[in-house]
Design a protein around this motif. Sequence first.
Motif, PDB file in Angstrom:
ATOM      1  N   SER A  26       0.827  -1.212   0.000  1.00 42.61           N
ATOM      2  CA  SER A  26       0.000   0.000   0.000  1.00 42.61           C
ATOM      3  C   SER A  26       0.858   1.257   0.000  1.00 42.61           C
ATOM      4  O   SER A  26       0.570   2.210  -0.737  1.00 42.61           O
ATOM      5  CB  SER A  26      -0.919   0.017   1.228  1.00 42.61           C
ATOM      6  OG  SER A  26      -1.859  -1.011   1.168  1.00 42.61           O
ATOM      7  N   LEU A  27       1.906   1.260   0.812  1.00 41.29           N
ATOM      8  CA  LEU A  27       2.798   2.424   0.853  1.00 41.29           C
ATOM      9  C   LEU A  27       3.494   2.635  -0.486  1.00 41.29           C
ATOM     10  O   LEU A  27       3.618   3.764  -0.960  1.00 41.29           O
ATOM     11  CB  LEU A  27       3.836   2.262   1.968  1.00 41.29           C
ATOM     12  CG  LEU A  27       3.314   2.404   3.397  1.00 41.29           C
ATOM     13  CD1 LEU A  27       4.403   2.023   4.396  1.00 41.29           C
ATOM     14  CD2 LEU A  27       2.834   3.826   3.645  1.00 41.29           C
ATOM     15  N   ALA A  28       3.942   1.550  -1.087  1.00 45.63           N
ATOM     16  CA  ALA A  28       4.657   1.661  -2.363  1.00 45.63           C
ATOM     17  C   ALA A  28       3.717   2.041  -3.505  1.00 45.63           C
ATOM     18  O   ALA A  28       4.083   2.814  -4.392  1.00 45.63           O
ATOM     19  CB  ALA A  28       5.362   0.346  -2.683  1.00 45.63           C
ATOM     20  N   LYS A  29       2.520   1.502  -3.473  1.00 45.34           N
ATOM     21  CA  LYS A  29       1.567   1.688  -4.562  1.00 45.34           C
ATOM     22  C   LYS A  29       0.735   2.968  -4.400  1.00 45.34           C
ATOM     23  O   LYS A  29       0.266   3.537  -5.380  1.00 45.34           O
ATOM     24  CB  LYS A  29       0.652   0.457  -4.624  1.00 45.34           C
ATOM     25  CG  LYS A  29      -0.272   0.417  -5.798  1.00 45.34           C
ATOM     26  CD  LYS A  29      -1.081  -0.866  -5.766  1.00 45.34           C
ATOM     27  CE  LYS A  29      -2.113  -0.791  -6.901  1.00 45.34           C
ATOM     28  NZ  LYS A  29      -3.150  -1.758  -6.767  1.00 45.34           N
ATOM     29  N   GLY A  30       0.542   3.391  -3.163  1.00 45.94           N
ATOM     30  CA  GLY A  30      -0.270   4.574  -2.907  1.00 45.94           C
ATOM     31  C   GLY A  30      -1.735   4.267  -2.683  1.00 45.94           C
ATOM     32  O   GLY A  30      -2.540   5.170  -2.472  1.00 45.94           O
ATOM     33  N   CYS A  31      -2.103   2.984  -2.745  1.00 50.96           N
ATOM     34  CA  CYS A  31      -3.488   2.579  -2.462  1.00 50.96           C
ATOM     35  C   CYS A  31      -3.479   1.110  -2.031  1.00 50.96           C
ATOM     36  O   CYS A  31      -2.472   0.422  -2.161  1.00 50.96           O
ATOM     37  CB  CYS A  31      -4.395   2.792  -3.668  1.00 50.96           C
ATOM     38  SG  CYS A  31      -3.961   1.793  -5.097  1.00 50.96           S
ATOM     39  N   GLU A  32      -4.615   0.662  -1.529  1.00 48.20           N
ATOM     40  CA  GLU A  32      -4.759  -0.716  -1.050  1.00 48.20           C
ATOM     41  C   GLU A  32      -4.615  -1.707  -2.208  1.00 48.20           C
ATOM     42  O   GLU A  32      -5.261  -1.542  -3.245  1.00 48.20           O
ATOM     43  CB  GLU A  32      -6.128  -0.868  -0.396  1.00 48.20           C
ATOM     44  CG  GLU A  32      -6.365  -2.192   0.287  1.00 48.20           C
ATOM     45  CD  GLU A  32      -5.684  -2.303   1.631  1.00 48.20           C
ATOM     46  OE1 GLU A  32      -5.504  -3.445   2.081  1.00 48.20           O
ATOM     47  OE2 GLU A  32      -5.304  -1.274   2.204  1.00 48.20           O
ATOM     48  N   PRO A  33      -3.775  -2.732  -2.060  1.00 46.21           N
ATOM     49  CA  PRO A  33      -3.653  -3.720  -3.139  1.00 46.21           C
ATOM     50  C   PRO A  33      -4.842  -4.675  -3.149  1.00 46.21           C
ATOM     51  O   PRO A  33      -5.468  -4.915  -2.124  1.00 46.21           O
ATOM     52  CB  PRO A  33      -2.367  -4.471  -2.765  1.00 46.21           C
ATOM     53  CG  PRO A  33      -2.307  -4.368  -1.279  1.00 46.21           C
ATOM     54  CD  PRO A  33      -2.897  -3.020  -0.943  1.00 46.21           C
ATOM     55  N   GLU A  36      -5.474 -10.279  -5.473  1.00 48.42           N
ATOM     56  CA  GLU A  36      -4.692 -10.854  -6.569  1.00 48.42           C
ATOM     57  C   GLU A  36      -3.290 -10.245  -6.618  1.00 48.42           C
ATOM     58  O   GLU A  36      -2.305 -10.949  -6.832  1.00 48.42           O
ATOM     59  CB  GLU A  36      -5.391 -10.658  -7.912  1.00 48.42           C
ATOM     60  CG  GLU A  36      -4.652 -11.339  -9.052  1.00 48.42           C
ATOM     61  CD  GLU A  36      -5.366 -11.228 -10.390  1.00 48.42           C
ATOM     62  OE1 GLU A  36      -4.740 -11.606 -11.388  1.00 48.42           O
ATOM     63  OE2 GLU A  36      -6.524 -10.785 -10.444  1.00 48.42           O
ATOM     64  N   GLU A  37      -3.182  -8.938  -6.401  1.00 46.14           N
ATOM     65  CA  GLU A  37      -1.866  -8.281  -6.398  1.00 46.14           C
ATOM     66  C   GLU A  37      -1.001  -8.787  -5.244  1.00 46.14           C
ATOM     67  O   GLU A  37       0.193  -9.031  -5.421  1.00 46.14           O
ATOM     68  CB  GLU A  37      -2.037  -6.760  -6.306  1.00 46.14           C
ATOM     69  CG  GLU A  37      -2.593  -6.138  -7.559  1.00 46.14           C
ATOM     70  CD  GLU A  37      -2.965  -4.678  -7.390  1.00 46.14           C
ATOM     71  OE1 GLU A  37      -2.810  -3.945  -8.379  1.00 46.14           O
ATOM     72  OE2 GLU A  37      -3.400  -4.275  -6.283  1.00 46.14           O
ATOM     73  N   VAL A  38      -1.613  -8.961  -4.069  1.00 42.86           N
ATOM     74  CA  VAL A  38      -0.872  -9.491  -2.920  1.00 42.86           C
ATOM     75  C   VAL A  38      -0.426 -10.913  -3.210  1.00 42.86           C
ATOM     76  O   VAL A  38       0.722 -11.288  -2.946  1.00 42.86           O
ATOM     77  CB  VAL A  38      -1.723  -9.429  -1.629  1.00 42.86           C
ATOM     78  CG1 VAL A  38      -1.010 -10.108  -0.477  1.00 42.86           C
ATOM     79  CG2 VAL A  38      -2.065  -7.987  -1.281  1.00 42.86           C
ATOM     80  N   TRP A  39      -1.302 -11.732  -3.781  1.00 43.80           N
ATOM     81  CA  TRP A  39      -0.958 -13.107  -4.114  1.00 43.80           C
ATOM     82  C   TRP A  39       0.198 -13.150  -5.112  1.00 43.80           C
ATOM     83  O   TRP A  39       1.143 -13.915  -4.955  1.00 43.80           O
ATOM     84  CB  TRP A  39      -2.184 -13.832  -4.670  1.00 43.80           C
ATOM     85  CG  TRP A  39      -1.875 -15.251  -5.048  1.00 43.80           C
ATOM     86  CD1 TRP A  39      -1.789 -16.316  -4.204  1.00 43.80           C
ATOM     87  CD2 TRP A  39      -1.583 -15.732  -6.357  1.00 43.80           C
ATOM     88  NE1 TRP A  39      -1.471 -17.448  -4.923  1.00 43.80           N
ATOM     89  CE2 TRP A  39      -1.332 -17.109  -6.247  1.00 43.80           C
ATOM     90  CE3 TRP A  39      -1.514 -15.139  -7.605  1.00 43.80           C
ATOM     91  CZ2 TRP A  39      -1.026 -17.900  -7.334  1.00 43.80           C
ATOM     92  CZ3 TRP A  39      -1.206 -15.928  -8.691  1.00 43.80           C
ATOM     93  CH2 TRP A  39      -0.965 -17.290  -8.549  1.00 43.80           C
ATOM     94  N   LYS A  40       0.137 -12.326  -6.167  1.00 46.26           N
ATOM     95  CA  LYS A  40       1.213 -12.288  -7.163  1.00 46.26           C
ATOM     96  C   LYS A  40       2.530 -11.853  -6.532  1.00 46.26           C
ATOM     97  O   LYS A  40       3.592 -12.375  -6.874  1.00 46.26           O
ATOM     98  CB  LYS A  40       0.849 -11.360  -8.323  1.00 46.26           C
ATOM     99  CG  LYS A  40      -0.178 -11.936  -9.258  1.00 46.26           C
ATOM    100  CD  LYS A  40      -0.494 -10.973 -10.387  1.00 46.26           C
ATOM    101  CE  LYS A  40      -1.509 -11.556 -11.342  1.00 46.26           C
ATOM    102  NZ  LYS A  40      -1.823 -10.633 -12.447  1.00 46.26           N
ATOM    103  N   PHE A  41       2.457 -10.897  -5.618  1.00 49.90           N
ATOM    104  CA  PHE A  41       3.664 -10.445  -4.922  1.00 49.90           C
ATOM    105  C   PHE A  41       4.249 -11.574  -4.076  1.00 49.90           C
ATOM    106  O   PHE A  41       5.433 -11.882  -4.155  1.00 49.90           O
ATOM    107  CB  PHE A  41       3.341  -9.228  -4.040  1.00 49.90           C
ATOM    108  CG  PHE A  41       4.514  -8.712  -3.258  1.00 49.90           C
ATOM    109  CD1 PHE A  41       5.412  -7.828  -3.835  1.00 49.90           C
ATOM    110  CD2 PHE A  41       4.733  -9.105  -1.945  1.00 49.90           C
ATOM    111  CE1 PHE A  41       6.502  -7.347  -3.127  1.00 49.90           C
ATOM    112  CE2 PHE A  41       5.816  -8.640  -1.229  1.00 49.90           C
ATOM    113  CZ  PHE A  41       6.700  -7.755  -1.824  1.00 49.90           C
ATOM    114  N   CYS A  42       3.396 -12.204  -3.279  1.00 49.40           N
ATOM    115  CA  CYS A  42       3.870 -13.251  -2.364  1.00 49.40           C
ATOM    116  C   CYS A  42       4.368 -14.491  -3.095  1.00 49.40           C
ATOM    117  O   CYS A  42       5.307 -15.144  -2.632  1.00 49.40           O
ATOM    118  CB  CYS A  42       2.764 -13.637  -1.381  1.00 49.40           C
ATOM    119  SG  CYS A  42       2.403 -12.361  -0.174  1.00 49.40           S
ATOM    120  N   LYS A  43       3.772 -14.824  -4.223  1.00 50.85           N
ATOM    121  CA  LYS A  43       4.201 -16.045  -4.920  1.00 50.85           C
ATOM    122  C   LYS A  43       5.598 -15.882  -5.525  1.00 50.85           C
ATOM    123  O   LYS A  43       6.232 -16.870  -5.880  1.00 50.85           O
ATOM    124  CB  LYS A  43       3.195 -16.475  -5.979  1.00 50.85           C
ATOM    125  CG  LYS A  43       3.264 -15.753  -7.289  1.00 50.85           C
ATOM    126  CD  LYS A  43       2.346 -16.410  -8.288  1.00 50.85           C
ATOM    127  CE  LYS A  43       2.697 -15.924  -9.681  1.00 50.85           C
ATOM    128  NZ  LYS A  43       2.135 -16.703 -10.718  1.00 50.85           N
TER     129      LYS A  43
END
Length: 123
Positions: A26-33, A36-43
């Motif tokens: 959220s801090l990097a993107k400027g909004c709540e992920p 799916e975005e969190v899953w892609k990041f974590c995988k």
Amino acid sequence: MERIDVPVFSNNDNQKMLVAIKECISLAKGCEPTNEEVWKFCKAFILLLFDMDCAESVNRALSASLIKCNSPENPILVWSRLVEYAGQCNQAAASVSKENIDRNIRDFPENYIYLFNYLFISS
């Protein structure tokens, strides 16, 4: 991602880690992920947790064995010095390299510096 919130599927530590990851995104993107975005990041990562502060820890025992194989000194004392130094660095958010490592650690034989890097920096 929905299964993370199910108590029998994931423990509190995993849930807290996911919240921290979401906050960082959220801090990097400027909004709540999105989930799916969190899953892609974590995988994209393999997250490992080591329990090295407990005397009964398997990871701690293996590290002590590695020290014992490469040192005439008491492995528990060497381990304690390395953990103490890592804790000091962690409090100051320090970046440790061979050039700026504390003299007491740097004066260890070369294999201790390798061990310190392996245990605390490369992970």
